[in-house]
Design an enzyme around this catalytic site. Structure first.
Site, PDB file in Angstrom:
ATOM      1  N   ALA A   1       5.545  60.609 -34.534  1.00 35.50           N
ATOM      2  CA  ALA A   1       5.236  61.745 -35.409  1.00 35.50           C
ATOM      3  C   ALA A   1       6.417  62.706 -35.376  1.00 35.50           C
ATOM      4  O   ALA A   1       7.029  62.918 -34.329  1.00 35.50           O
ATOM      5  CB  ALA A   1       3.969  62.448 -34.926  1.00 35.50           C
ATOM      6  N   LYS A   2       6.728  63.297 -36.527  1.00 36.10           N
ATOM      7  CA  LYS A   2       7.849  64.235 -36.556  1.00 36.10           C
ATOM      8  C   LYS A   2       7.304  65.617 -36.221  1.00 36.10           C
ATOM      9  O   LYS A   2       6.992  66.411 -37.111  1.00 36.10           O
ATOM     10  CB  LYS A   2       8.538  64.202 -37.928  1.00 36.10           C
ATOM     11  N   CYS A   3       7.158  65.880 -34.935  1.00 39.68           N
ATOM     12  CA  CYS A   3       6.583  67.156 -34.504  1.00 39.68           C
ATOM     13  C   CYS A   3       7.578  67.890 -33.606  1.00 39.68           C
ATOM     14  O   CYS A   3       8.388  67.275 -32.908  1.00 39.68           O
ATOM     15  CB  CYS A   3       5.260  66.932 -33.777  1.00 39.68           C
TER      16      CYS A   3
END
Ligand SMILES: *Cc1c(COP(=O)(O)O)cnc(C)c1O
Length: 325
Positions: free
Chosen positions: A164-166
């Site tokens: 996830a691009k977090c």
């Protein structure tokens, strides 16, 4: 900037394009405490024919949904994501650099905005897009980087949030980055969290190896690696030009032994910001080794050029990647 609000039961509402400025925030805003935040990064390019293009923005919109799902956040419909990005690019048309390799960097992000100190998914979110002109990533020409093999820290584990691009993944990567800097390196590369043996990726870039037969190898998406759009584009480009690309685990030992024996002739990192970054030297607690002659390899240079030519509209776009604004 673009802002769109979300509230449970109401959905996405109050979409605006307005002057960029501070966003008032309650100190109990959920993002400040339990970290529900995701983002994207893409660029708008001044195309060779005078138009403006975005590179595969649907892929960013899709990944934004996947990231939101993993972080238990409300998902923004892809059409809204694309519309928001396009509206901002139109408003900021005059800010898109026309210099070689210049572009307008776009940063969509979403965070938990509900004022609530409890551990459960927020019921309110704010989606924002901001933009900034950027110049060539390598102002003085492409220069191979030295990377540090992080053996003290991992970035993401199986079942975790690596894909996830977090923002949290980046927070977790900073200690390794500080060690890289201490050891005179530009970036750190992370190994898998279970065996501490296989190469995952850099803090914010995927990695490729070029073998002596001209084929490419990149670590398979294993759940802890972020599925880069540049990574995916390079796989398709390389295959279209007749190269074999294998997605499989690559150990740090294979990299070292392969570099010493001449089996691995080039290595590079890739992502939207720098496109392709050659890796010249790899350093760790056990010493260091050089990839190829430590310079920018011919296949790295060729792939970089082909991808950038499509992005800036200087070459045909056989995959239909460019979306005009
Ligand atoms: C964004 C990102 C990348 C690169 O993805 P692109 O879509 O190619 O820009 C690679 N790794 C991580 C951890 C990232 O956050």
């Amino acid at each position: 900037m673009v802002t769109i609000r979300y509230a449970e039961g109401k959905g996405w509402y109050d979409a605006r394009v307005e002057a960029r400025g501070p966003i008032p925030m309650d100190p109990a805003s959920a993002v400040l405490h339990y970290g529900q935040e995701i983002f994207e990064g893409l660029k708008a390019y001044a195309l060779a024919d005078g138009g403006v293009g975005l590179f595969r923005p649907q892929a960013n919109a899709q990944r934004f949904v996947t990231s939101a799902e993993r972080m238990s956040m409300a998902t923004l419909p892809e059409g809204l994501f694309l519309g928001a990005v396009k509206e901002l690019v139109k408003a900021d048309r005059q800010w898109i650099p026309t210099s070689t390799e210049g572009s307008l960097y776009l940063r969509p992000f979403q965070y938990a905005s509900e004022a609530f100190l409890g551990v459960r998914p927020s019921q309110e979110y704010l989606f924002v897009v901001i933009a900034s002109p950027v110049g060539a990533y390598f102002a003085k020409g492409v220069k191979p980087v030295t990377i540090w093999v992080s053996s003290d820290f991992t970035r993401a584990a199986p079942g975790g949030t690596g894909a996830a691009k977090c923002g949290g993944n980046y927070a977790a990567s900073l200690a390794a980055q500080a060690q890289a800097t201490e050891h005179g390196c530009d970036q750190s590369v992370f190994l898998d969290a279970v065996e501490r043996k296989y190469i995952d990726e850099l803090g914010g870039m995927n990695i490729f190896f070029v073998l002596d037969d001209g084929s490419l190898v990149t670590p398979a998406l294993n759940g802890s690696i972020l599925p880069g759009i540049t990574r995916d584009s390079l796989i398709k480009l390389a295959e279209a030009s007749g190269r074999t690309v294998t997605e499989r685990p690559v150990s740090i030992d294979e990299w070292r032994v392969g570099s010493l024996s001449g089996r691995i002739v080039e290595a590079f990192a890739c992502g939207t910001a720098a496109v392709l970054t050659p890796i010249g030297t790899v350093r760790s607690h056990d010493g260091e080794f050089t990839v190829g002659d430590g310079g920018t390899g011919p296949i790295t240079a060729e792939l970089r050029q082909s991808l950038m030519d499509i992005q800036w509209g200087r070459a045909e776009d056989p995959f239909g990647w460019t979306v005009r604004v």
